[in-house]
Design a protein around this motif. Structure first.
Motif, PDB file in Angstrom:
ATOM      1  N   MET A   1       0.579  -1.136   0.136  1.00 30.17           N
ATOM      2  CA  MET A   1       0.289  -0.585  -0.233  1.00 30.17           C
ATOM      3  C   MET A   1       0.857   0.897   0.073  1.00 30.17           C
ATOM      4  SD  MET A   1      -3.005   0.782   3.014  1.00 30.17           S
ATOM      5  CE  MET A   1      -2.240   1.724   3.650  1.00 30.17           C
TER       6      MET A   1
ATOM      7  N   VAL B   1       3.087   4.428   1.230  1.00 28.48           N
ATOM      8  CA  VAL B   1       2.740   5.165   2.415  1.00 28.48           C
ATOM      9  C   VAL B   1       3.992   6.108   2.250  1.00 28.48           C
ATOM     10  CG1 VAL B   1       3.288   5.188   4.772  1.00 28.48           C
ATOM     11  CG2 VAL B   1       2.270   2.980   3.714  1.00 28.48           C
TER      12      VAL B   1
ATOM     13  N   GLU C   1       4.660   9.612   6.917  1.00 24.45           N
ATOM     14  CA  GLU C   1       2.429   9.058   7.114  1.00 24.45           C
ATOM     15  C   GLU C   1       2.554   7.742   8.169  1.00 24.45           C
ATOM     16  OE1 GLU C   1      -1.097   7.756   4.392  1.00 24.45           O
ATOM     17  OE2 GLU C   1       1.028   7.680   3.504  1.00 24.45           O
ATOM     18  N   ARG C   2       1.916   7.884   8.858  1.00 27.51           N
ATOM     19  CA  ARG C   2       1.772   6.968   9.928  1.00 27.51           C
ATOM     20  C   ARG C   2       0.377   5.756   9.979  1.00 27.51           C
ATOM     21  NH1 ARG C   2       3.032  10.541  14.715  1.00 27.51           N
ATOM     22  NH2 ARG C   2       5.014  11.148  14.100  1.00 27.51           N
ATOM     23  N   VAL C   3       0.754   4.861   9.598  1.00 25.22           N
ATOM     24  CA  VAL C   3      -0.281   3.933   9.446  1.00 25.22           C
ATOM     25  C   VAL C   3      -0.942   2.976  10.778  1.00 25.22           C
ATOM     26  CG1 VAL C   3      -2.210   2.673   7.664  1.00 25.22           C
ATOM     27  CG2 VAL C   3       0.041   4.147   7.037  1.00 25.22           C
ATOM     28  N   MET C   4      -2.002   1.811  10.436  1.00 23.90           N
ATOM     29  CA  MET C   4      -1.973   1.181  11.494  1.00 23.90           C
ATOM     30  C   MET C   4      -3.640   0.371  10.657  1.00 23.90           C
ATOM     31  SD  MET C   4      -4.267   2.403  15.313  1.00 23.90           S
ATOM     32  CE  MET C   4      -4.558  -0.112  15.587  1.00 23.90           C
ATOM     33  N   TRP C   5      -3.196  -0.844  10.971  1.00 26.19           N
ATOM     34  CA  TRP C   5      -4.736  -2.030  11.068  1.00 26.19           C
ATOM     35  C   TRP C   5      -4.358  -2.977  11.815  1.00 26.19           C
ATOM     36  CZ3 TRP C   5      -3.930  -7.490  10.148  1.00 26.19           C
ATOM     37  CH2 TRP C   5      -5.259  -8.051   9.410  1.00 26.19           C
ATOM     38  N   THR C   6      -5.760  -3.405  11.844  1.00 23.10           N
ATOM     39  CA  THR C   6      -5.902  -4.197  13.282  1.00 23.10           C
ATOM     40  C   THR C   6      -7.401  -4.970  13.028  1.00 23.10           C
ATOM     41  OG1 THR C   6      -6.119  -4.398  15.054  1.00 23.10           O
ATOM     42  CG2 THR C   6      -7.030  -2.326  14.716  1.00 23.10           C
TER      43      THR C   6
ATOM     44  N   ARG D   1      -2.363  -7.006  14.878  1.00 26.40           N
ATOM     45  CA  ARG D   1      -1.956  -5.664  14.773  1.00 26.40           C
ATOM     46  C   ARG D   1      -1.069  -5.115  13.604  1.00 26.40           C
ATOM     47  NH1 ARG D   1      -1.550  -1.964  19.899  1.00 26.40           N
ATOM     48  NH2 ARG D   1       0.737  -2.441  19.603  1.00 26.40           N
TER      49      ARG D   1
ATOM     50  N   ASP E   1       0.980  -2.483  12.982  1.00 23.70           N
ATOM     51  CA  ASP E   1       2.351  -0.228  12.952  1.00 23.70           C
ATOM     52  C   ASP E   1       3.863  -0.258  13.124  1.00 23.70           C
ATOM     53  OD1 ASP E   1       3.227  -1.425  15.002  1.00 23.70           O
ATOM     54  OD2 ASP E   1       1.302  -0.607  16.403  1.00 23.70           O
ATOM     55  N   ARG E   2       3.527   0.401  13.207  1.00 23.40           N
ATOM     56  CA  ARG E   2       5.267   0.691  13.303  1.00 23.40           C
ATOM     57  C   ARG E   2       6.233   0.182  13.278  1.00 23.40           C
ATOM     58  NH1 ARG E   2       6.324   6.249  17.193  1.00 23.40           N
ATOM     59  NH2 ARG E   2       4.141   5.002  18.711  1.00 23.40           N
TER      60      ARG E   2
ATOM     61  N   LEU F   1      -5.470  -6.870   2.374  1.00 21.43           N
ATOM     62  CA  LEU F   1      -4.844  -5.871   3.150  1.00 21.43           C
ATOM     63  C   LEU F   1      -3.729  -5.687   4.572  1.00 21.43           C
ATOM     64  CD1 LEU F   1      -6.168  -2.863   2.996  1.00 21.43           C
ATOM     65  CD2 LEU F   1      -7.823  -2.755   4.619  1.00 21.43           C
TER      66      LEU F   1
ATOM     67  N   VAL G   1      -1.113  -3.607   3.793  1.00 19.87           N
ATOM     68  CA  VAL G   1      -0.295  -2.174   4.642  1.00 19.87           C
ATOM     69  C   VAL G   1       1.294  -2.424   4.802  1.00 19.87           C
ATOM     70  CG1 VAL G   1      -1.151  -1.406   7.286  1.00 19.87           C
ATOM     71  CG2 VAL G   1      -2.399  -1.755   5.536  1.00 19.87           C
TER      72      VAL G   1
END
Lengths: 117, 332
Positions: free
Chosen positions: B167, B169, B173-178, B236, B238-239, B315, B319
């Protein structure tokens, strides 16, 4: 569910968090009865202040999209389904505006005026 | 595809046809001998070799049918449909062979125990069961080994991950998927049933042998805890990378962004890939396997995989790929 924020954007962080949640509802990835992740976890994941996330959740509650209950967290309400119902039309409108070379801001202000008027 | 057909056909023979045939023959013999048996017959032998448990003669064929068909039946039910869907592995081959061996052991021991009681006036004079058990064990091993070699070699298929398109990014930019990963209904049902059985056992011991009750109760509690910790996980991205945390907080698994070679999706059959369900380790990696089907697969720098069965895995993988790309661009 997917949440993304860009600190470099002009849009306030809390508004970006709320917008992400709305998008999840509109695309049907977040359904009525689903629970949003705990604000603390979201803040930690995104590296933003806890109050930023809480502010976003409160805005969503004010819009009637989530219920905030102590101990149960934020639960998506039935109104999220209304958002999902509009999704196809919003996408189509966006595609048309893009095809016409219209900027997102112009489209947004046109939509806003038509709703206000 | 010819191969897969052959594997399934042989598994049906070994895991289904052989156990049923062996059990039918055993039950038929036992029924034919019913008239020549003392009543009651001996059904249980003590450590001294003398019989110490007795029951009506018809109990033996009924028990033979039940034990000869039930466990092997479960093994066949686990093995054959999975093979039909294309899963392969030594676990399946072994389980099918075990089904044939177990049915053989039940048939030999029970039929032998009946055979030696023909013509006896009193079942208390029945001879020792030890020879029957030895022969049963040898026969079971022989049939099991035959069953193993009657089946074609099944290469353990390490499912490759189909790498997800990252995806986009942006820097900064900060992205989280859970997403919550929950156990399949059949799995949680099974866990509940075992837990209930344990609780019942604890209560039973409380009344029958109170000195052992605390141990049984502690075991029941331990099993309950183990099940509770594997029933549901939060996944989760994330970073920090990929984090998979049990609903109880522990255990918790993390694959940091630095450790991710690629992230993708691929279906899993827990039984074939990891030999079971729950928190699993196999030669090719570690898995949090709560059901069959769609799974998020991360290939780590060690070459091993981390696999978690979660909905919408595509997804999550996308991410994670995006965050890895952002992380590398930032580090470069």
């Amino acid at each position: 569910m997917l949440i993304r924020v860009d600190p470099a954007s002009d849009v306030a962080l809390f508004a970006q968090v709320a917008a992400s949640v709305r998008t999840e509802m509109a695309t049907g990835r977040l359904l009525p009865g689903n629970r949003l992740p705990a604000a603390r976890d979201v803040a930690e994941s995104l590296g933003v202040n806890l109050h930023t996330v809480l502010r976003a959740y409160q805005d969503l509650r004010d819009e009637g999209l989530v219920d905030l209950r102590r101990g149960r967290g934020a639960v998506v309400t039935d109104r999220a389904a209304d958002l999902a119902g509009l999704h196809a039309e919003i996408r189509a409108l966006g595609e048309r505006a893009k095809g016409l070379g219209m900027s997102p801001d112009t489209l947004a202000s046109l939509v806003r005026e038509s709703v206000d008027g | 595809m010819e191969d897969r057909r052959r594997i399934v056909v042989r598994a049906v023979w070994v895991a289904l046809v052989v156990p049923v045939l062996v059990t039918v023959v055993a039950v038929a013999l036992q029924l034919a001998w019913l008239g020549q048996l003392p009543d009651p017959v001996a059904v249980h032998w003590g450590t001294s070799g003398a019989p110490n448990g007795f029951a009506a003669a018809w109990v033996v064929p009924v028990m033979t049918a039940a034990t000869g068909l039930l466990l092997p039946g479960i093994m066949a039910a686990v093995t054959i449909p999975a093979l039909g869907r294309g899963a392969q592995g030594a676990t399946f081959r072994f389980l099918a062979a075990t089904a044939a061996g177990m049915a053989t052991m039940t048939a030999v021991i029970s039929t032998w125990s009946v055979a030696v009681q023909r013509g006896l006036g009193d079942a208390a004079s029945a001879p020792s069961i030890v020879p029957a058990m030895l022969v049963g064990l040898v026969a079971a091993l022989a049939v099991g080994v035959l069953g193993w070699f009657a089946q074609p070699v099944q290469h353990h298929v390490v499912p490759g991950a189909v790498a997800a398109a990252p995806m986009p990014v942006r820097a900064g930019e900060r992205v989280m998927w859970t997403r919550t990963a929950t156990a399949a209904r059949w799995l949680s049902g099974l866990l509940l049933a075992v837990t209930a059985l344990n609780a019942a056992l604890a209560v039973l011991f409380w009344f029958t042998s109170p000195e052992a009750a605390p141990i049984v109760a502690a075991t029941a509690l331990l099993v309950l805890l183990a099940f509770a910790s594997t029933a549901s996980f939060t996944v989760r991205v994330d970073r920090e990378g990929l984090t998979v945390t049990s609903a109880l907080g522990v255990p918790r698994f993390r694959v940091p962004l630095d450790d991710v070679v690629s992230a993708g999706t691929g279906d899993t059959v827990g039984f074939g890939e990891f030999g079971g369900y729950g928190i699993r380790t196999a030669g090719h990696g570690t898995g949090v396997i709560l059901r069959n089907g769609e799974a998020l697969r991360v290939t780590r720098t060690s070459g091993r995989q981390f696999v978690v069965t979660v909905d919408d895995a595509a997804l999550g993988a996308s991410v994670l790929q995006g965050l890895v790309a952002q992380h590398r661009a930032g580090a470069a």
